[in-house]
Structure formats: structure tokens, C-alpha cells
Design a protein around this motif. Sequence first.
Motif, PDB file in Angstrom:
ATOM      1  N   LYS A  36      11.622   1.983  -5.115  1.00  0.00           N
ATOM      2  CA  LYS A  36      12.954   1.505  -5.486  1.00  0.00           C
ATOM      3  C   LYS A  36      13.133   0.109  -4.900  1.00  0.00           C
ATOM      4  O   LYS A  36      12.533  -0.223  -3.883  1.00  0.00           O
ATOM      5  CB  LYS A  36      14.042   2.422  -4.908  1.00  0.00           C
ATOM      6  N   ASP A  37      13.993  -0.680  -5.525  1.00  0.00           N
ATOM      7  CA  ASP A  37      14.307  -1.994  -4.960  1.00  0.00           C
ATOM      8  C   ASP A  37      14.909  -1.796  -3.571  1.00  0.00           C
ATOM      9  O   ASP A  37      15.789  -0.954  -3.375  1.00  0.00           O
ATOM     10  CB  ASP A  37      15.314  -2.738  -5.831  1.00  0.00           C
ATOM     11  N   GLU A  38      14.426  -2.556  -2.612  1.00  0.00           N
ATOM     12  CA  GLU A  38      14.881  -2.407  -1.229  1.00  0.00           C
ATOM     13  C   GLU A  38      14.458  -3.647  -0.465  1.00  0.00           C
ATOM     14  O   GLU A  38      13.420  -4.242  -0.753  1.00  0.00           O
ATOM     15  CB  GLU A  38      14.230  -1.164  -0.612  1.00  0.00           C
ATOM     16  N   LYS A  39      15.238  -4.037   0.521  1.00  0.00           N
ATOM     17  CA  LYS A  39      14.845  -5.194   1.328  1.00  0.00           C
ATOM     18  C   LYS A  39      13.554  -4.867   2.091  1.00  0.00           C
ATOM     19  O   LYS A  39      13.241  -3.698   2.347  1.00  0.00           O
ATOM     20  CB  LYS A  39      15.963  -5.578   2.300  1.00  0.00           C
ATOM     21  N   ALA A  40      12.832  -5.897   2.416  1.00  0.00           N
ATOM     22  CA  ALA A  40      11.557  -5.725   3.119  1.00  0.00           C
ATOM     23  C   ALA A  40      11.805  -5.194   4.530  1.00  0.00           C
ATOM     24  O   ALA A  40      12.587  -5.769   5.291  1.00  0.00           O
ATOM     25  CB  ALA A  40      10.811  -7.046   3.171  1.00  0.00           C
ATOM     26  N   LEU A  41      11.132  -4.117   4.846  1.00  0.00           N
ATOM     27  CA  LEU A  41      11.168  -3.536   6.193  1.00  0.00           C
ATOM     28  C   LEU A  41       9.742  -3.388   6.688  1.00  0.00           C
ATOM     29  O   LEU A  41       8.830  -3.132   5.897  1.00  0.00           O
ATOM     30  CB  LEU A  41      11.853  -2.164   6.166  1.00  0.00           C
ATOM     31  N   PRO A  42       9.514  -3.532   7.984  1.00  0.00           N
ATOM     32  CA  PRO A  42       8.153  -3.410   8.498  1.00  0.00           C
ATOM     33  C   PRO A  42       7.590  -2.000   8.301  1.00  0.00           C
ATOM     34  O   PRO A  42       8.314  -1.016   8.368  1.00  0.00           O
ATOM     35  CB  PRO A  42       8.289  -3.710   9.988  1.00  0.00           C
ATOM     36  N   VAL A  43       6.312  -1.950   8.054  1.00  0.00           N
ATOM     37  CA  VAL A  43       5.589  -0.687   8.035  1.00  0.00           C
ATOM     38  C   VAL A  43       4.721  -0.677   9.296  1.00  0.00           C
ATOM     39  O   VAL A  43       4.093  -1.685   9.626  1.00  0.00           O
ATOM     40  CB  VAL A  43       4.760  -0.509   6.740  1.00  0.00           C
ATOM     41  N   ARG A  44       4.734   0.438  10.017  1.00  0.00           N
ATOM     42  CA  ARG A  44       4.035   0.518  11.304  1.00  0.00           C
ATOM     43  C   ARG A  44       2.805   1.417  11.186  1.00  0.00           C
ATOM     44  O   ARG A  44       2.938   2.635  11.109  1.00  0.00           O
ATOM     45  CB  ARG A  44       4.992   1.049  12.367  1.00  0.00           C
ATOM     46  N   PRO A  45       1.622   0.799  11.164  1.00  0.00           N
ATOM     47  CA  PRO A  45       0.403   1.610  11.062  1.00  0.00           C
ATOM     48  C   PRO A  45       0.197   2.466  12.309  1.00  0.00           C
ATOM     49  O   PRO A  45       0.730   2.156  13.378  1.00  0.00           O
ATOM     50  CB  PRO A  45      -0.705   0.570  10.908  1.00  0.00           C
ATOM     51  N   HIS A  46      -0.545   3.527  12.149  1.00  0.00           N
ATOM     52  CA  HIS A  46      -0.882   4.422  13.258  1.00  0.00           C
ATOM     53  C   HIS A  46      -2.395   4.438  13.452  1.00  0.00           C
ATOM     54  O   HIS A  46      -3.148   4.055  12.567  1.00  0.00           O
ATOM     55  CB  HIS A  46      -0.426   5.844  12.953  1.00  0.00           C
ATOM     56  N   GLY A  47      -2.828   4.897  14.619  1.00  0.00           N
ATOM     57  CA  GLY A  47      -4.234   5.139  14.890  1.00  0.00           C
ATOM     58  C   GLY A  47      -5.068   3.935  15.259  1.00  0.00           C
ATOM     59  O   GLY A  47      -6.281   4.046  15.386  1.00  0.00           O
ATOM     60  N   LEU A  48      -4.444   2.782  15.439  1.00  0.00           N
ATOM     61  CA  LEU A  48      -5.200   1.590  15.816  1.00  0.00           C
ATOM     62  C   LEU A  48      -5.549   1.636  17.298  1.00  0.00           C
ATOM     63  O   LEU A  48      -4.897   2.318  18.081  1.00  0.00           O
ATOM     64  CB  LEU A  48      -4.377   0.327  15.529  1.00  0.00           C
ATOM     65  N   ASP A  49      -6.558   0.883  17.682  1.00  0.00           N
ATOM     66  CA  ASP A  49      -6.875   0.723  19.096  1.00  0.00           C
ATOM     67  C   ASP A  49      -5.876  -0.283  19.653  1.00  0.00           C
ATOM     68  O   ASP A  49      -5.848  -1.446  19.234  1.00  0.00           O
ATOM     69  CB  ASP A  49      -8.309   0.213  19.259  1.00  0.00           C
ATOM     70  N   ALA A  50      -5.044   0.147  20.580  1.00  0.00           N
ATOM     71  CA  ALA A  50      -3.955  -0.683  21.099  1.00  0.00           C
ATOM     72  C   ALA A  50      -4.451  -1.997  21.700  1.00  0.00           C
ATOM     73  O   ALA A  50      -3.766  -3.022  21.611  1.00  0.00           O
ATOM     74  CB  ALA A  50      -3.144   0.096  22.128  1.00  0.00           C
ATOM     75  N   ALA A  51      -5.627  -2.003  22.291  1.00  0.00           N
ATOM     76  CA  ALA A  51      -6.128  -3.184  22.988  1.00  0.00           C
ATOM     77  C   ALA A  51      -6.879  -4.154  22.071  1.00  0.00           C
ATOM     78  O   ALA A  51      -7.048  -5.324  22.410  1.00  0.00           O
ATOM     79  CB  ALA A  51      -7.037  -2.762  24.129  1.00  0.00           C
ATOM     80  N   LYS A  52      -7.339  -3.706  20.916  1.00  0.00           N
ATOM     81  CA  LYS A  52      -8.115  -4.567  20.020  1.00  0.00           C
ATOM     82  C   LYS A  52      -7.195  -5.455  19.198  1.00  0.00           C
ATOM     83  O   LYS A  52      -6.049  -5.126  18.950  1.00  0.00           O
ATOM     84  CB  LYS A  52      -8.980  -3.719  19.086  1.00  0.00           C
ATOM     85  N   ARG A  53      -7.745  -6.602  18.780  1.00  0.00           N
ATOM     86  CA  ARG A  53      -7.004  -7.526  17.921  1.00  0.00           C
ATOM     87  C   ARG A  53      -7.448  -7.317  16.476  1.00  0.00           C
ATOM     88  O   ARG A  53      -8.633  -7.134  16.200  1.00  0.00           O
ATOM     89  CB  ARG A  53      -7.234  -8.966  18.337  1.00  0.00           C
ATOM     90  N   TYR A  54      -6.477  -7.360  15.579  1.00  0.00           N
ATOM     91  CA  TYR A  54      -6.731  -7.167  14.153  1.00  0.00           C
ATOM     92  C   TYR A  54      -6.151  -8.342  13.376  1.00  0.00           C
ATOM     93  O   TYR A  54      -5.009  -8.737  13.602  1.00  0.00           O
ATOM     94  CB  TYR A  54      -6.057  -5.876  13.654  1.00  0.00           C
ATOM     95  N   ALA A  55      -6.941  -8.868  12.446  1.00  0.00           N
ATOM     96  CA  ALA A  55      -6.466  -9.899  11.531  1.00  0.00           C
ATOM     97  C   ALA A  55      -5.832  -9.209  10.330  1.00  0.00           C
ATOM     98  O   ALA A  55      -6.335  -8.203   9.841  1.00  0.00           O
ATOM     99  CB  ALA A  55      -7.622 -10.782  11.085  1.00  0.00           C
ATOM    100  N   VAL A  56      -4.740  -9.768   9.841  1.00  0.00           N
ATOM    101  CA  VAL A  56      -3.984  -9.202   8.727  1.00  0.00           C
ATOM    102  C   VAL A  56      -4.341  -9.950   7.448  1.00  0.00           C
ATOM    103  O   VAL A  56      -4.304 -11.186   7.415  1.00  0.00           O
ATOM    104  CB  VAL A  56      -2.466  -9.318   8.990  1.00  0.00           C
ATOM    105  N   ARG A  57      -4.682  -9.192   6.388  1.00  0.00           N
ATOM    106  CA  ARG A  57      -5.034  -9.816   5.110  1.00  0.00           C
ATOM    107  C   ARG A  57      -4.645  -8.879   3.973  1.00  0.00           C
ATOM    108  O   ARG A  57      -5.045  -7.717   3.964  1.00  0.00           O
ATOM    109  CB  ARG A  57      -6.524 -10.105   5.051  1.00  0.00           C
ATOM    110  N   GLU A  58      -3.867  -9.379   3.024  1.00  0.00           N
ATOM    111  CA  GLU A  58      -3.538  -8.577   1.847  1.00  0.00           C
ATOM    112  C   GLU A  58      -4.711  -8.614   0.883  1.00  0.00           C
ATOM    113  O   GLU A  58      -5.263  -9.678   0.593  1.00  0.00           O
ATOM    114  CB  GLU A  58      -2.274  -9.094   1.154  1.00  0.00           C
TER     115      GLU A  58
END
Length: 147
Positions: free
Chosen positions: A81-103
Motif C-alpha cells: 500500500k502507499d505509505e511513507k518510507a520507514l526503515p526496515v531492520r534486518p536480523h541475524g547480522l554479525d553486529a561487529a562486521k561492516r556491511y556495504a548497502v547496495r540495491e
Amino acid sequence: MHFACSVAMSANFGMDLDLVKLSPEDKAVCAGAVSAYKHIREVTQLGDLYRLERPHNAPRGALNFVAKDHSRAVVFVFQLKDEKALPVRPHGLDAAKRYAVRELNPAPGRAALSQEGKSFTGEELMREGILPSCVKAMEACVIELSR
């Protein structure tokens, strides 16, 4: 077509289409989805699945897969449905590692992710989330997180 391809990418990527009948634009979207799926299929087929947001009676659904070694993750956001953009919070990542974001396979004509190309810790991504580029009904966003 972009929404349908994105949904297919979150599973085993089957499409029941007559490719000859598709417009050149739709063929390009499908070709991009096939290429993107080849890149992420190991994560989606063998990784751990996290259901982030239930789509029932909600403006969107979201899920993510995480590779067993936590080196990569793929986040799927399906705007219903049409809705303003809200963050999506992924689960299961390694908290200490760095991740690059790419669509992956972005929809033609839609603005890029505000976090595109930037790097965050797993803790930051799980706490603050990612702002997807989809806000209108039947839009989707597929985001790769990689080291």
C-alpha cells in the motif's frame, strides 16, 4: 514486472511468462532480475531466513536472508500500500562486521537508496535500519548487504 521479479527472487526464482510477448522495458527488468538472482541465490537458498514484517493487514512485508558465515545478507521489502518510507531492520547480522548497502536490480526511474554504497556495522543496520526506495503500492526493493 519489477515487483513480480523481486518476489520471485525471494524464493527459487520461477517465472511463468512468455518472454516473446514482453515489452523491451519488461525484458530489461527480467534480465536484470535474473542477473541479480544468480549473484544472491546462494544466500537465498542456503542462508537463514528472517521474517521481518508480516504483510497481513499491513502496508508492506519484509524478510531477509543471511549467509551462514554472516558475510552477506539480502533484504526484501514488498510495498503493498502507499505509505511513507520507514526503515526496515534486518536480523541475524554479525553486529561487529561492516556491511556495504547496495540495491540490486533497482526499479527504472526510481531514486536510489539514501544509504546506497555506504557501509554500516551489523549493529547499526539492525538498530537503525535501511530506508528502502519503495513507498508506493506494488513496489519492491531488494538490498544486498556485503562485506
